[in-house]
Design a protein around this motif. Structure first.
Motif, short mmCIF file in Angstrom:
data_model
loop_
_atom_site.label_atom_id
_atom_site.label_comp_id
_atom_site.label_asym_id
_atom_site.label_seq_id
_atom_site.Cartn_x
_atom_site.Cartn_y
_atom_site.Cartn_z
N PHE A 116 5.80 11.45 29.54
CA PHE A 116 5.69 10.75 30.57
C PHE A 116 5.80 9.26 29.86
N VAL A 117 4.90 9.06 28.96
CA VAL A 117 4.89 7.63 28.28
C VAL A 117 6.13 7.19 27.69
N LYS A 118 6.70 8.17 26.95
CA LYS A 118 8.10 7.76 26.68
C LYS A 118 9.11 7.18 27.55
N ARG A 119 9.29 7.87 28.52
CA ARG A 119 9.88 7.36 29.57
C ARG A 119 9.41 6.17 30.48
N PHE A 120 8.13 5.93 30.73
CA PHE A 120 7.60 5.09 31.39
C PHE A 120 6.22 4.42 30.44
N PRO A 121 6.51 3.44 29.79
CA PRO A 121 5.55 2.68 28.79
C PRO A 121 4.19 2.27 29.87
N ILE A 122 2.93 2.50 29.36
CA ILE A 122 1.84 1.95 30.09
C ILE A 122 1.89 0.45 30.41
N SER A 123 1.61 0.13 31.75
CA SER A 123 1.37 -1.09 31.91
C SER A 123 -0.20 -1.37 32.44
N THR A 148 -15.66 18.83 27.78
CA THR A 148 -15.84 18.51 29.13
C THR A 148 -16.02 17.09 29.34
N ILE A 149 -16.66 16.41 28.27
CA ILE A 149 -16.90 15.14 28.52
C ILE A 149 -15.57 14.31 28.00
N GLU A 150 -14.82 14.79 26.99
CA GLU A 150 -13.58 14.25 26.65
C GLU A 150 -12.62 14.16 27.78
N LEU A 151 -12.84 15.54 28.53
CA LEU A 151 -11.59 15.65 29.61
C LEU A 151 -11.93 14.52 30.81
N TYR A 152 -13.10 14.60 31.11
CA TYR A 152 -13.55 13.51 32.24
C TYR A 152 -13.38 12.28 31.87
N GLU A 153 -13.59 11.61 30.72
CA GLU A 153 -13.33 10.14 30.38
C GLU A 153 -11.78 10.05 30.14
N THR A 154 -11.32 11.09 29.75
CA THR A 154 -9.60 10.84 29.75
C THR A 154 -8.96 11.00 31.01
N SER A 155 -9.64 11.71 31.74
CA SER A 155 -8.99 12.00 33.11
C SER A 155 -9.22 10.75 34.04
N ALA A 156 -10.61 9.98 33.71
CA ALA A 156 -10.88 8.94 34.45
C ALA A 156 -9.79 7.66 33.94
N CYS A 157 -9.63 7.77 32.62
CA CYS A 157 -8.76 6.74 32.27
C CYS A 157 -7.15 6.45 32.65
N TRP A 158 -6.68 7.88 32.82
CA TRP A 158 -5.33 8.17 33.22
C TRP A 158 -5.28 7.90 34.74
N SER A 159 -6.45 8.05 35.65
CA SER A 159 -6.31 7.82 37.08
C SER A 159 -6.48 6.31 37.30
N ILE A 160 -6.98 5.72 36.43
CA ILE A 160 -7.11 4.30 36.61
C ILE A 160 -5.75 3.65 36.19
N ASP A 167 -4.98 6.14 21.53
CA ASP A 167 -6.44 5.65 22.43
C ASP A 167 -6.01 4.87 23.43
N ILE A 168 -6.27 5.15 24.66
CA ILE A 168 -5.87 4.35 25.73
C ILE A 168 -7.14 3.66 26.30
N SER A 169 -8.14 3.67 25.69
CA SER A 169 -9.71 3.04 26.36
C SER A 169 -9.28 1.55 26.49
N ALA A 170 -8.50 0.89 25.36
CA ALA A 170 -8.33 -0.60 25.44
C ALA A 170 -7.43 -0.80 26.79
N LYS A 171 -6.41 -0.06 26.94
CA LYS A 171 -5.29 -0.31 27.97
C LYS A 171 -5.94 -0.04 29.26
N THR A 172 -6.95 0.90 29.37
CA THR A 172 -7.71 1.33 30.71
C THR A 172 -8.58 0.23 30.95
N LEU A 173 -9.40 -0.39 29.91
CA LEU A 173 -10.23 -1.57 30.26
C LEU A 173 -9.44 -2.75 30.67
N LEU A 174 -8.31 -2.94 30.24
CA LEU A 174 -7.56 -4.25 30.56
C LEU A 174 -7.05 -4.11 31.69
#
Length: 381
Positions: free
Chosen positions: A72-79, A118-130, A275-282
């Motif tokens: 997905f990211v190769k086709r649609f860069p994260i905004s 489980t923790i990693e899954l929830y945090e990563t899921s939250a990041c992507w949903s945002i 690591d998508i934490s920075a992009k999610t925070l932004l």
């Protein structure tokens, strides 16, 4: 910390980081693709049947999801621009990723699995949903995260109660993401935000309290000073919103020049791009900036000033007060012009005409009344 690939954070208990990440045969990919959601199944699987109730299958499904994410990211860069337009295909494929994460979480819940996976899954899921702008999913995930962390960190039951293999702490980035989400989704009320902040850990657990504590990565190992800085920032932000102090908000929500935000963004900007934490925070900061700009900054400017000039010094000041620029962006005149033109269409601003033959003077008159904002109401709570 949200991550793309399962890396070293699951050391000491979860074997999901050892899952085979190589491309699997098409038949296996299809089996994972068509796994039924646990919420729609008839119960636990039969012996030998692939199911998300099974931990081994969950580990494989995690890799399967991230293969989809990579594609997905190769086709649609994260905004990180919440107003950037998206194609219908991008929205559809993004929603498919959100659904895959949700199915895996359902499997984890059904299997009563509570570990680092489980923790990693929830945090990563939250990041992507945002990042994929699914507010309903991000609210659902983040609302479960505090209880999940408490459940994971508490001693294990039994004759000799044992601590988890790795004490999990709220990272600075995930903490800010969580509380910015509360401010945005509960706007203008701060009741839930303040309640959550008061119950949030105010200090790091000591080694004597958790003798086997392992806090992987620097960002996941906050000191008492770091926790204090995070709380101070969040408290200042909420106070500025309640006081409708848009001068302070412009500073607190500047990801370039605000020392606190810029330091977290730098610490989470992984060189490998995984690591998508920075992009999610932004994205979270930009989403709140949108609300502050519309509900506080613009309302005050609209009420306080009768006329706004397009002179360079005025445009620069206004661009920062309306949170239209980040850091040293010098396109303030164009940004203010575009903002005013948009509000001309809404009937809130009227172009001031110069004398005959001279066109416009480059200024606008604020139009007050039924077609424009006339009052500023502070947040409730």
């Amino acid at each position: 910390m949200c991550s793309w690939r399962a890396r070293g954070r699951a050391q000491g208990g979860s074997n999901y980081s050892n899952a085979n990440t190589s491309r699997r045969p098409a038949t296996h990919q299809q089996q994972l693709q068509w796994l039924s959601s646990p919420s729609r199944s008839d119960g636990p699987p039969k012996a030998g049947e692939a199911s998300l109730f099974n931990i081994a299958t969950q580990n494989q499904y995690w890799v399967f999801i991230h293969d989809k994410v990579d594609t997905f990211v190769k086709r649609f860069p994260i905004s990180t621009n919440p107003r950037e337009s998206r194609t219908e295909q991008e929205v559809e494929l993004g929603q498919n990723i959100v659904i895959l994460f949700r199915k895996l979480r359902e499997g984890v819940i059904a299997s009563k699995r509570v570990d680092l996976f489980t923790i990693e899954l929830y945090e990563t899921s939250a990041c992507w949903s945002i990042l994929l702008r699914d507010s309903a999913q991000s609210t659902s995930i983040l609302s479960q995260l505090p209880e999940l962390l408490q459940k994971y960190n508490r001693p294990r039951p039994g004759p000799q109660a044992s601590r988890p293999e790795a004490q999990w702490a709220w990272t600075p980035s995930m903490t800010v993401i969580y509380f910015l989400h509360l401010l945005r989704t509960k706007w203008p009320s701060q009741v839930e935000f303040l309640a959550a902040l008061s119950s949030h850990p105010q200090r790091r657990r000591t080694a004597s309290e958790h003798p086997r504590a392992i806090l992987p990565t620097t960002d996941a190992s906050p000191t008492d000073d770091t926790i204090h800085v995070v709380r101070a920032y969040l408290t200042s932000l909420a106070t500025a919103i309640r006081r409708t102090n848009y001068f302070t908000l412009a500073t607190l929500l500047d990801p370039v020049n605000n020392t606190f935000l810029s330091s977290i963004l730098r610490s989470n900007a992984g060189g490998n791009g995984h690591d998508i934490s920075a992009k999610t925070l932004l994205m979270s900061v930009n989403q709140l900036r949108e609300i502050v700009r519309d509900d506080i900054a613009w309302r005050y400017v609209h009420v306080a000033y009768r006329e706004v000039s397009m002179r360079e010094e005025v445009s620069r000041w206004l661009a920062h007060r309306l949170l239209l620029v980040d850091g040293d962006d010098d396109d303030w005149k164009g940004l203010v012009g575009a903002w005013m033109e948009k509000h001309v269409e809404k009937g809130e601003v009227v172009k001031k005409e110069a004398g005959p033959g001279h066109g416009t003077s480059g200024s606008w008159i604020m139009r007050r009344g039924a077609q424009g904002p006339t009052a500023v109401s502070p947040p409730v709570g």
